[in-house]
Design a protein around this motif. Structure first.
Motif, short mmCIF file in Angstrom:
data_model
loop_
_atom_site.label_atom_id
_atom_site.label_comp_id
_atom_site.label_asym_id
_atom_site.label_seq_id
_atom_site.Cartn_x
_atom_site.Cartn_y
_atom_site.Cartn_z
N LYS A 333 0.82 -1.22 0.00
CA LYS A 333 0.00 0.00 0.00
C LYS A 333 0.86 1.27 0.00
CE LYS A 333 -2.44 -0.84 3.72
NZ LYS A 333 -1.96 -2.14 4.16
N PHE A 334 2.10 1.15 0.50
CA PHE A 334 2.96 2.33 0.62
C PHE A 334 4.28 2.14 -0.13
CE2 PHE A 334 0.56 1.74 4.64
CZ PHE A 334 -0.34 2.77 4.46
N ARG A 335 4.27 1.28 -1.14
CA ARG A 335 5.49 0.94 -1.87
C ARG A 335 6.10 2.19 -2.53
NH1 ARG A 335 7.53 -3.78 -3.24
NH2 ARG A 335 5.62 -4.92 -2.73
N GLY A 336 5.27 2.97 -3.20
CA GLY A 336 5.78 4.16 -3.88
C GLY A 336 6.35 5.18 -2.92
N LEU A 337 5.66 5.41 -1.82
CA LEU A 337 6.10 6.39 -0.83
C LEU A 337 7.45 6.00 -0.24
CD1 LEU A 337 5.59 8.84 1.00
CD2 LEU A 337 4.34 7.32 2.55
N VAL A 338 7.61 4.74 0.16
CA VAL A 338 8.85 4.29 0.78
C VAL A 338 10.00 4.31 -0.23
CG1 VAL A 338 10.00 2.37 1.96
CG2 VAL A 338 7.62 2.92 2.50
N ASN A 339 9.73 3.89 -1.47
CA ASN A 339 10.75 3.99 -2.50
C ASN A 339 11.14 5.45 -2.75
OD1 ASN A 339 11.63 1.43 -4.15
ND2 ASN A 339 9.50 1.08 -3.59
N GLY A 340 10.16 6.33 -2.66
CA GLY A 340 10.44 7.75 -2.82
C GLY A 340 11.36 8.27 -1.74
N ILE A 341 11.15 7.83 -0.51
CA ILE A 341 12.02 8.25 0.60
C ILE A 341 13.45 7.76 0.36
CG2 ILE A 341 12.48 7.93 3.06
CD1 ILE A 341 9.40 7.76 3.43
N ALA A 342 13.57 6.49 -0.03
CA ALA A 342 14.91 5.91 -0.27
C ALA A 342 15.62 6.63 -1.42
CB ALA A 342 14.79 4.42 -0.58
N ASN A 343 14.90 6.87 -2.51
CA ASN A 343 15.51 7.56 -3.65
C ASN A 343 15.78 9.02 -3.34
OD1 ASN A 343 15.78 5.77 -6.14
ND2 ASN A 343 13.73 5.25 -5.45
N GLY A 344 14.93 9.62 -2.50
CA GLY A 344 15.18 10.99 -2.08
C GLY A 344 16.51 11.10 -1.34
N CYS A 345 16.78 10.13 -0.46
CA CYS A 345 18.07 10.11 0.26
C CYS A 345 19.23 9.93 -0.72
CB CYS A 345 18.08 8.97 1.28
SG CYS A 345 17.13 9.33 2.76
N SER A 346 19.03 9.08 -1.73
CA SER A 346 20.08 8.86 -2.73
C SER A 346 20.41 10.15 -3.46
CB SER A 346 19.62 7.80 -3.75
OG SER A 346 19.40 6.56 -3.13
N TYR A 347 19.39 10.86 -3.93
CA TYR A 347 19.64 12.08 -4.70
C TYR A 347 20.11 13.23 -3.82
CZ TYR A 347 18.04 10.05 -9.03
OH TYR A 347 17.94 9.26 -10.15
N LEU A 348 19.73 13.23 -2.55
CA LEU A 348 20.28 14.22 -1.63
C LEU A 348 21.79 14.00 -1.49
CD1 LEU A 348 19.89 16.52 0.39
CD2 LEU A 348 19.43 14.78 2.16
N GLY A 349 22.19 12.73 -1.41
CA GLY A 349 23.62 12.42 -1.38
C GLY A 349 24.32 12.88 -2.64
N SER A 350 23.68 12.67 -3.79
CA SER A 350 24.26 13.10 -5.07
C SER A 350 24.43 14.62 -5.11
CB SER A 350 23.37 12.67 -6.24
OG SER A 350 23.28 11.26 -6.31
N PHE A 351 23.39 15.33 -4.67
CA PHE A 351 23.44 16.79 -4.70
C PHE A 351 24.55 17.32 -3.78
CE2 PHE A 351 22.06 20.74 -2.54
CZ PHE A 351 22.17 21.61 -3.62
N LEU A 352 24.60 16.81 -2.55
CA LEU A 352 25.61 17.29 -1.61
C LEU A 352 27.01 16.87 -2.04
CD1 LEU A 352 23.81 16.69 1.81
CD2 LEU A 352 24.17 18.85 0.60
N GLY A 353 27.14 15.66 -2.62
CA GLY A 353 28.45 15.21 -3.10
C GLY A 353 29.02 16.13 -4.16
N ALA A 354 28.18 16.50 -5.12
CA ALA A 354 28.63 17.40 -6.20
C ALA A 354 28.87 18.81 -5.68
CB ALA A 354 27.60 17.42 -7.32
N THR A 355 27.94 19.30 -4.85
CA THR A 355 28.02 20.68 -4.38
C THR A 355 29.20 20.91 -3.45
OG1 THR A 355 25.61 20.86 -4.54
CG2 THR A 355 26.75 22.53 -3.23
#
Length: 394
Positions: A333-355
């Motif tokens: 029931k919450f598969r998309g939401l939880v995947n969104g949280i995990a991917n959000g953390c991934s892209y936050l890492g990408s943004f901070l890594g580059a910046t």
């Protein structure tokens, strides 16, 4: 787990999702080495706006993962993927027609807003059996990895013959073709009606999973691997430009990515057998070794190749591992939401890594390198609290 092959009835969907994520990866990576430079050639262009244009994609990508994942739970994967690809197409076309650096930054933000990763992996994971899941996600990872290799190898070669503007036009056309393929040749997935109990249960479920050490460890690993991967992707090409020039960077980066894809495929076999913790630990050790080698600031091509293999290897392993383990325990029931949280953390890492790496490169390079090493150590230590449970928050 026993060996499994992807069933024929699921293979088309897996290929479509691979094409959607792969074309997106190709479109973004083929211009990545030239984004900062290209921004400076436009009206009002500057080095600062070039850096913002480079990083803002990952920033909007990270912020939009959760809303897109949440939207998947309401309207299904096909519609969300089409919305995301549509945003990417608009952003790419805006980059093609823009002559103003501020408009170009806006176009990059629009490209990042098409955050389909969480929805795509949720759609895939729900559609295939648990036995097929690791192989399916791995196949998508191979296509995405190959797209990256083609982009990294082809971009510096193509730029000799065509402009960055033309690359954006070609990318717009490629992603548009994938959009049409998804629209006309893929069946819509069935979504359960969103009821009041489901909405109310979301808060309770989120509280439970955020109290679960296993889930938190996955988020830390996703963040760490992406931070190190993107920071290294910024630093290593800078070293290569100084040693062999931008035109020859592909000679190191492309083989490294291809080897990393092989590493990912091998790791998938062990993930299927339940060795998630060991695979993640070895990936973490790889980032520590790479961090130590980066600290030498060596321009030696062999060392740079080894560093690239270790970093990209760990990055691709985590790219396959996190969606697999996340979708093994998440409630449907919450598969998309939880995947969104995990991917959000991934892209936050990408943004901070580059910046952060970009800000520290000129005057405080050693600090940027120490941060990479420290995050590698945190990554590795976090794998020690991982486990292989199934459901959480239920």
């Amino acid at each position: 787990m026993s060996k499994s092959k992807i069933k024929k009835e699921n293979l088309i969907l897996v290929i479509v999702i691979a094409l959607a994520l792969g074309s997106r990866q190709l479109a973004m990576n083929i211009v990545t080495p030239f984004v900062a430079y290209y921004a400076q050639t436009l009206l009002f262009g500057s080095l600062v706006l070039g850096g913002i244009a480079l990083g803002i994609f990952n920033l909007t990508q990270g912020f939009c993962q959760v809303p897109f994942g949440n939207l998947y739970d309401k309207i299904g994967g096909k519609k969300v993927v089409l919305i995301g690809l549509g945003a990417l197409i608009c952003g790419l076309f805006l980059s093609f027609i823009s002559n103003n650096a501020y408009v170009y930054v806006l176009s990059r933000a629009l490209q990042g807003s098409g955050a389909i990763t969480s929805a795509a992996y949720s759609w895939l994971s729900k559609s295939v059996s648990p036995e097929e899941r690791a192989d399916s996600i791995s196949l998508v990872g191979v296509v995405v990895g190959l797209a990256s290799a083609i982009a990294l190898g082809g971009g510096p070669v193509l730029i000799k013959f065509i402009s960055v503007k033309t690359l954006y036009l070609a990318s717009t056309i490629i992603v548009s073709l994938v959009f049409l393929f998804v629209l006309f040749f893929v069946k819509s997935d069935v979504v359960e009606n969103t009821k009041k109990e489901k909405i109310e249960g979301k808060g309770i479920y989120l509280k439970k999973i955020f109290k679960d050490k296993k889930f938190i460890s996955y988020l830390i690993i996703a963040f760490s691997a992406n931070y190190i991967g993107i920071a290294s992707f910024f630093l290593i090409p800078e070293y290569l430009k100084l040693s062999i020039g931008i035109d020859s960077m592909w000679k190191v980066l492309t083989p490294a990515i291809l080897i990393a894809i092989v590493i990912m495929r091998i790791s998938t076999k062990f993930i299927k057998k339940g060795y998630v913790k060991r695979v993640a630990f070895l990936a973490g050790i790889g980032t520590i070794i790479a961090g130590l080698l980066l600290l030498t600031e060596s321009r030696n091509l062999l060392l740079l190749l080894i560093e690239s293999i270790l970093v990209f290897g760990a990055y691709t392993v985590v790219t396959a591992l996190i969606p697999t383990v996340i979708n093994d325990f998440v409630d449907d029931k919450f598969r998309g939401l939880v995947n969104g949280i995990a991917n959000g953390c991934s892209y936050l890492g990408s943004f901070l890594g580059a910046t952060i790496s970009g800000l520290l490169f000129s005057n405080n390079l050693i600090i940027a390198l120490i941060i990479i090493l420290v995050i590698g150590i945190v990554f590795t230590c976090t794998t020690l609290i991982m486990s292989n449970g199934k459901k959480v928050g239920v």
